[in-house]
Write a protein that holds these residues in place. Structure first.
Motif, PDB file in Angstrom:
ATOM      1  N   ILE A  44       5.673  -8.790   2.458  1.00  0.00           N
ATOM      2  CA  ILE A  44       5.783  -8.487   3.895  1.00  0.00           C
ATOM      3  C   ILE A  44       5.634  -6.981   4.077  1.00  0.00           C
ATOM      4  O   ILE A  44       6.470  -6.205   3.604  1.00  0.00           O
ATOM      5  N   GLY A  79       2.219  -4.072   5.170  1.00  0.00           N
ATOM      6  CA  GLY A  79       0.958  -3.518   4.656  1.00  0.00           C
ATOM      7  C   GLY A  79       0.919  -2.015   4.729  1.00  0.00           C
ATOM      8  O   GLY A  79      -0.076  -1.426   5.115  1.00  0.00           O
ATOM      9  N   GLY A  90       1.076  -5.209  12.133  1.00  0.00           N
ATOM     10  CA  GLY A  90       0.153  -4.380  12.914  1.00  0.00           C
ATOM     11  C   GLY A  90      -1.115  -4.200  12.099  1.00  0.00           C
ATOM     12  O   GLY A  90      -1.557  -5.108  11.423  1.00  0.00           O
ATOM     13  N   SER A 128       2.171  10.182   7.213  1.00  0.00           N
ATOM     14  CA  SER A 128       2.863  11.068   6.277  1.00  0.00           C
ATOM     15  C   SER A 128       2.196  12.442   6.321  1.00  0.00           C
ATOM     16  O   SER A 128       1.186  12.632   7.005  1.00  0.00           O
ATOM     17  N   SER A 129       2.732  13.364   5.548  1.00  0.00           N
ATOM     18  CA  SER A 129       2.105  14.696   5.452  1.00  0.00           C
ATOM     19  C   SER A 129       0.880  14.662   4.550  1.00  0.00           C
ATOM     20  O   SER A 129       0.202  15.674   4.394  1.00  0.00           O
ATOM     21  N   GLY A 170      11.733   5.944  -0.752  1.00  0.00           N
ATOM     22  CA  GLY A 170      10.698   6.429  -1.663  1.00  0.00           C
ATOM     23  C   GLY A 170       9.628   7.242  -0.953  1.00  0.00           C
ATOM     24  O   GLY A 170       9.779   7.635   0.197  1.00  0.00           O
ATOM     25  N   THR A 215       3.709   9.177  -2.757  1.00  0.00           N
ATOM     26  CA  THR A 215       3.287   9.605  -4.092  1.00  0.00           C
ATOM     27  C   THR A 215       3.686   8.613  -5.182  1.00  0.00           C
ATOM     28  O   THR A 215       2.948   8.401  -6.139  1.00  0.00           O
TER      29      THR A 215
END
Ligand SMILES: Cc1cc2nc3c(=O)[nH]c(=O)nc-3n(C[C@H](O)[C@H](O)[C@H](O)COP(=O)(O)OP(=O)(O)OC[C@H]3O[C@@H](n4cnc5c(N)ncnc54)[C@H](O)[C@@H]3O)c2cc1C
Length: 506
Positions: free
Chosen positions: A23, A25, A49, A59-60, A363, A366
């Motif tokens: 569950i 993506g 979605g 994310s950065s 987490g 990376t």
């Protein structure tokens, strides 16, 4: 994505039973699906979605050890991340590229130059690469002329890496699919189903056509990011989460000319912030604030914070929100550790299990493979055949970025497909290919994640929409009303989530 990598399959075409259902993506789910498919298990991944539509496209985009985690004593996380960074640099050169950082050091600042050099020596040691060095103030200014010069004592230089987060997720899903997995976007898990004291499957809703259905599985994996631990019917036992929002601004490189990543401590709270060249623009961030729910977008307070940081480090540029091209915000699924300061919360992942169920959240982008393998090791306690392969998967070169089939097609396509989309690193053929082959359901999938054009051009690339519309009509058989609906949806969404002015445009 359907079995042939093109078009999106519906729920009706799915088998009713899988060994494993994932569950979510985002990067966590995609990493697990890719690793699990290699075990020979039958795998289904569902995403409510678009793929990478939540945190994993916001994310950065750094593939990094996280120098700042050293300061807070998170040695294991830093070491793990640095090793992953190196593996990804080696195995996915098309997607993960080295990024040189410059960190200026000012008179009286803590940590000073000597402490920074020690920290970087440890960082280098962890990565077994000797890339860092210190330079004088004059050298730092020669490298990055826009830096504030007053009080500058010197700078340190070191290496990390950058990626396209949404594309990384898509590549992992394509790899999972090549190994036999099924992955469906716009399909929501409405209920986790249990029987006989254990989870036995999920009830699904296809948001594209409203169809519902149930799928059975030996094991269900919760990789739902900030929604992990709150899925209806899911077993208890997950950690308490503290959703933390981070926002970024994007500027043209003409307005914010940096040649490499520049990282410095924000004057207000001494958190590290950074700007670097990404896909031809300057990506600047980030904030770290509690997210109380509701729309995920940069607040006015975050915009002020970001601009204050920029004004301190690049005082001559006089940058304001009017100069920005776009903004984006994401919510970190951080495990709550009870710290007062959001940035002091650990970024380690959490894994929990129940009969027929494994959950993973927290987490970093990376460390997706570390998380995936830990999840499968946990799964193997219930189903030994799901044990992860002893070796890390080698990335399939053909699937990196858009892959060999795309390159072959582009070679024989007409000149108009090879023409650059002005102001971006994309060509028009990439839009056509994505529309044809990469499970695009909405215009925002195409402009914000399959390509990042909507973040790179002012007004979300509104000026290009006519030509984009022609491609969508040809490749996805959208008629005029559907196109108008998609166009309007995209522009509303862009203004709500990506316009640089939080109040004026919301
Ligand atoms: C501002 C910011 C900057 C960051 N920068 C970095 C960085 O530079 N480097 C780094 O390594 N990490 C970074 N991170 C962390 C990293 O982005 C996240 O750890 C990671 O993207 C989380 O991925 P995920 O798959 O767990 O969550 P998500 O990407 O949120 O994916 C979870 C998915 O589950 C889906 N879902 C939820 N409920 C259901 C349901 N009922 N049915 C179906 N699907 C469902 C959601 O729609 C969502 O797409 C950053 C995070 C943020 C917010």
């Amino acid at each position: 994505m359907s079995g042939n990598g093109c078009r999106r399959a519906g729920l009706a075409q799915l088998p009713r039973r899988f060994d494993l259902v994932v569950i979510g993506g985002g990067i966590t789910g995609a990493g697990i699906a890719a690793e699990a498919a290699r075990t020979g298990a039958s795998v289904l991944l569902v995403e409510q979605g678009d793929f990478a539509g939540a945190t994993s496209s916001a994310s950065s985009k750094l593939v990094h050890g996280g120098l700042r985690y050293l300061k807070s004593g998170q040695w294991r996380l830093t070491l793990e991340s640095v090793r992953e960074r190196n593996r990804l640099l080696r195995s996915r050169p098309a997607l993960v590229q080295r990024l040189r950082f410059l960190m200026p050091v000012y008179r009286g600042a803590r940590p000073g130059l000597a402490a920074m050099r020690v920290a970087l020596a440890i960082y280098d040691l962890m990565g077994r690469s000797w890339d860092s060095r210190a330079v004088s103030a004059a050298q730092a200014l020669a490298l990055e002329p826009g830096l504030a010069a007053e009080g500058l004592r010197g700078a340190v230089l070191y290496d990390d890496a950058q990626t396209d987060d949404a594309r990384l997720v898509l590549c992992l899903l394509q790899e999972a699919q090549a190994a036999g997995a099924a992955a469906l976007n716009y399909v929501r898990v409405e209920q986790v189903l249990s029987a006989g004291g254990g989870v036995r499957g999920v009830a699904l809703r296809d948001l594209a056509d409203g169809a519902g259905g149930e799928v059975e599985a030996d094991l269900v994996i919760d990789a739902a990011g900030v929604q992990a631990t709150s899925l209806p019917g899911a077993p208890a036992g997950g950690p308490a989460l503290r959703p933390l929002r981070g926002s970024h601004l994007l500027f043209s490189l003409e307005r914010l000319p940096v040649r490499r990543a520049v990282s410095w401590l924000h004057p207000r709270d001494r958190r590290p912030v950074f700007v670097y060249p990404w896909q031809g623009v300057a990506l600047y961030g980030t904030t770290d604030v509690d997210h109380a729910g509701g729309p995920v977008r940069m607040s006015a307070a975050e915009a002020d914070y970001l601009l204050e940081g920029l004004a301190r480090q690049f005082p001559r540029l006089g940058l304001g929100l009017d100069d920005a091209l776009a903004s984006f915000a994401g919510v970190r699924p951080v495990v709550a550790g009870g710290k007062a300061d959001p940035s002091a919360e650990s970024r380690e992942s959490a894994i929990w299990s129940a009969p027929g169920w494994v959950g993973a959240t927290g987490g970093k982008l990376t460390t997706f493979r570390v998380t995936a393998r830990q999840v499968l090791a946990e799964a193997a306690r219930q189903f030994p055949r799901l044990a992860p392969a002893p070796q890390y998967a080698a990335a399939a070169p053909a699937l990196q970025h858009r892959g060999e089939p795309f390159r072959q097609w582009l070679r024989q396509a007409g000149d108009s497909e090879r023409e650059a989309v002005a102001g971006t690193p994309y060509c028009w053929g990439e839009l056509r290919w994505s529309a044809r082959c990469e499970a695009v359901l909405h215009l925002d999938d195409l402009l914000l994640r399959r390509t990042r054009i909507g973040l790179l051009l002012a007004h979300g690339g509104a000026g290009l929409l006519e030509r984009v519309g022609m491609i969508c009509r040809e490749e996805m058989a959208w008629d005029q009303p559907r196109w108008q609906q998609e166009r309007a949806r995209y522009l509303v969404l862009w203004r709500a989530q990506h316009a640089p002015h939080p109040e004026r445009d919301a």
